[in-house]
Design an enzyme around this catalytic site. Structure first.
Site, PDB file in Angstrom:
ATOM      1  N   HIS A   1      14.938 -40.512   9.942  1.00  0.00           N
ATOM      2  CA  HIS A   1      15.704 -40.373   8.696  1.00  0.00           C
ATOM      3  C   HIS A   1      17.126 -39.891   8.957  1.00  0.00           C
ATOM      4  O   HIS A   1      18.058 -40.289   8.260  1.00  0.00           O
ATOM      5  CB  HIS A   1      14.989 -39.406   7.741  1.00  0.00           C
TER       6      HIS A   1
ATOM      7  N   CYS B   1      19.124 -40.752  15.840  1.00  0.00           N
ATOM      8  CA  CYS B   1      18.537 -39.633  15.103  1.00  0.00           C
ATOM      9  C   CYS B   1      19.701 -38.766  14.650  1.00  0.00           C
ATOM     10  O   CYS B   1      20.839 -39.239  14.598  1.00  0.00           O
ATOM     11  CB  CYS B   1      17.493 -38.892  15.937  1.00  0.00           C
ATOM     12  N   GLY B   2      19.440 -37.508  14.293  1.00  0.00           N
ATOM     13  CA  GLY B   2      20.532 -36.671  13.810  1.00  0.00           C
ATOM     14  C   GLY B   2      21.531 -36.351  14.910  1.00  0.00           C
ATOM     15  O   GLY B   2      22.740 -36.473  14.736  1.00  0.00           O
TER      16      GLY B   2
ATOM     17  N   GLY C   1      20.902 -37.399  18.395  1.00  0.00           N
ATOM     18  CA  GLY C   1      20.721 -38.285  19.557  1.00  0.00           C
ATOM     19  C   GLY C   1      19.833 -37.651  20.610  1.00  0.00           C
ATOM     20  O   GLY C   1      19.317 -38.345  21.490  1.00  0.00           O
ATOM     21  N   ILE C   2      19.627 -36.341  20.522  1.00  0.00           N
ATOM     22  CA  ILE C   2      18.943 -35.621  21.607  1.00  0.00           C
ATOM     23  C   ILE C   2      17.425 -35.834  21.592  1.00  0.00           C
ATOM     24  O   ILE C   2      16.829 -36.215  22.607  1.00  0.00           O
ATOM     25  CB  ILE C   2      19.259 -34.109  21.537  1.00  0.00           C
ATOM     26  N   GLY C   3      16.808 -35.580  20.448  1.00  0.00           N
ATOM     27  CA  GLY C   3      15.351 -35.770  20.381  1.00  0.00           C
ATOM     28  C   GLY C   3      14.992 -37.210  20.705  1.00  0.00           C
ATOM     29  O   GLY C   3      14.028 -37.484  21.446  1.00  0.00           O
TER      30      GLY C   3
ATOM     31  N   HIS D   1      26.444 -47.976  35.953  1.00  0.00           N
ATOM     32  CA  HIS D   1      25.949 -47.197  37.095  1.00  0.00           C
ATOM     33  C   HIS D   1      24.456 -46.894  36.997  1.00  0.00           C
ATOM     34  O   HIS D   1      23.787 -46.781  38.023  1.00  0.00           O
ATOM     35  CB  HIS D   1      26.678 -45.852  37.180  1.00  0.00           C
TER      36      HIS D   1
ATOM     37  N   ARG E   1      24.496 -48.140  46.186  1.00  0.00           N
ATOM     38  CA  ARG E   1      24.425 -46.712  45.809  1.00  0.00           C
ATOM     39  C   ARG E   1      23.809 -46.517  44.429  1.00  0.00           C
ATOM     40  O   ARG E   1      23.070 -45.560  44.187  1.00  0.00           O
ATOM     41  CB  ARG E   1      25.809 -46.059  45.870  1.00  0.00           C
TER      42      ARG E   1
HETATM   43  C1  RB5 Z   1      15.858 -34.444  12.006  1.00  0.00           C
HETATM   44  O1  RB5 Z   1      16.181 -33.474  11.068  1.00  0.00           O
HETATM   45  C2  RB5 Z   1      16.502 -34.116  13.349  1.00  0.00           C
HETATM   46  O2  RB5 Z   1      15.881 -33.004  13.906  1.00  0.00           O
HETATM   47  C3  RB5 Z   1      16.417 -35.300  14.275  1.00  0.00           C
HETATM   48  O3  RB5 Z   1      17.015 -36.404  13.670  1.00  0.00           O
HETATM   49  C4  RB5 Z   1      17.133 -35.182  15.625  1.00  0.00           C
HETATM   50  O4  RB5 Z   1      18.432 -34.694  15.466  1.00  0.00           O
HETATM   51  C5  RB5 Z   1      16.419 -34.530  16.712  1.00  0.00           C
HETATM   52  O5  RB5 Z   1      16.921 -34.470  17.837  1.00  0.00           O
END
Ligand code: RB5
Length: 159
Positions: A9, A65-66, A68-70, A98, A133
């Site tokens: 979302h 996602c919000g 990009g990390i998760g 790379h 490499r």
């Molecule tokens: C959702 O609220 C948020 O936690 C998710 O989109 C994301 O940012 C997680 O890394």
């Protein structure tokens, strides 16, 4: 190229902007959802996208996602997926050249639409450079997965 795009979302508003943009560049796009801002879980988006790539249905993916990390953490749990966050054009291009990145992750709450478009364009235009490499480093990364992947770590109390 055949591109799949998926979001939770948090990434949904950016996905809605990027789908027509990617089509306008001449690529085909499979929109794997979500289709609203109803709360959803980013690992589900990562799984759908990863499966589309692993099946060979698409060449590359965009995962939103919000932050990009998760999304990137979840996607990289799937063998064959090499996902990176690329909130700038240099990373989006070099990640492919790379590191053979096949999924670009973006955080819709981090990046504005104009930079997102430029980063996506750079990602889609880039090709892996098959120098020894870069191949060697990718091979070492695969080895890390074999040595330290699922079942290789017994978590210590307090760790
Ligand atoms: C959702 O609220 C948020 O936690 C998710 O989109 C994301 O940012 C997680 O890394």
């Amino acid at each position: 190229m055949r591109i799949a795009i998926a979001s939770d979302h948090g990434g949904f508003p950016l996905k809605q902007e990027l789908v027509p943009f990617i089509r306008s560049l001449g690529h085909t796009v499979q929109d794997l959802g979500v289709h609203s801002q109803e709360p959803s879980d980013y690992p589900d988006a990562a799984e759908k996208l990863g499966l589309a790539i692993r099946s060979g249905e698409v060449d590359r993916g965009l995962l939103l996602c919000g932050s990009g990390i998760g999304a990137v953490m979840a996607a990289n749990r799937m063998e064959g997926i090499r996902a990176g966050v690329g909130h700038d054009c240099y990373s989006a291009r070099q990640g492919v050249e790379h590191d053979d990145m096949n999924v670009l992750a973006l955080g819709a709450r981090v990046i504005g639409i104009e930079l997102a478009r430029d980063a996506v364009k750079a990602f889609l235009a880039a090709r892996f450079v098959p120098e020894e490499r870069y191949r060697r480093r990718l091979g070492k990364m695969e080895d890390l997965g074999k040595r330290y992947g699922p079942g290789s770590w017994e978590k210590k109390e307090g760790a």
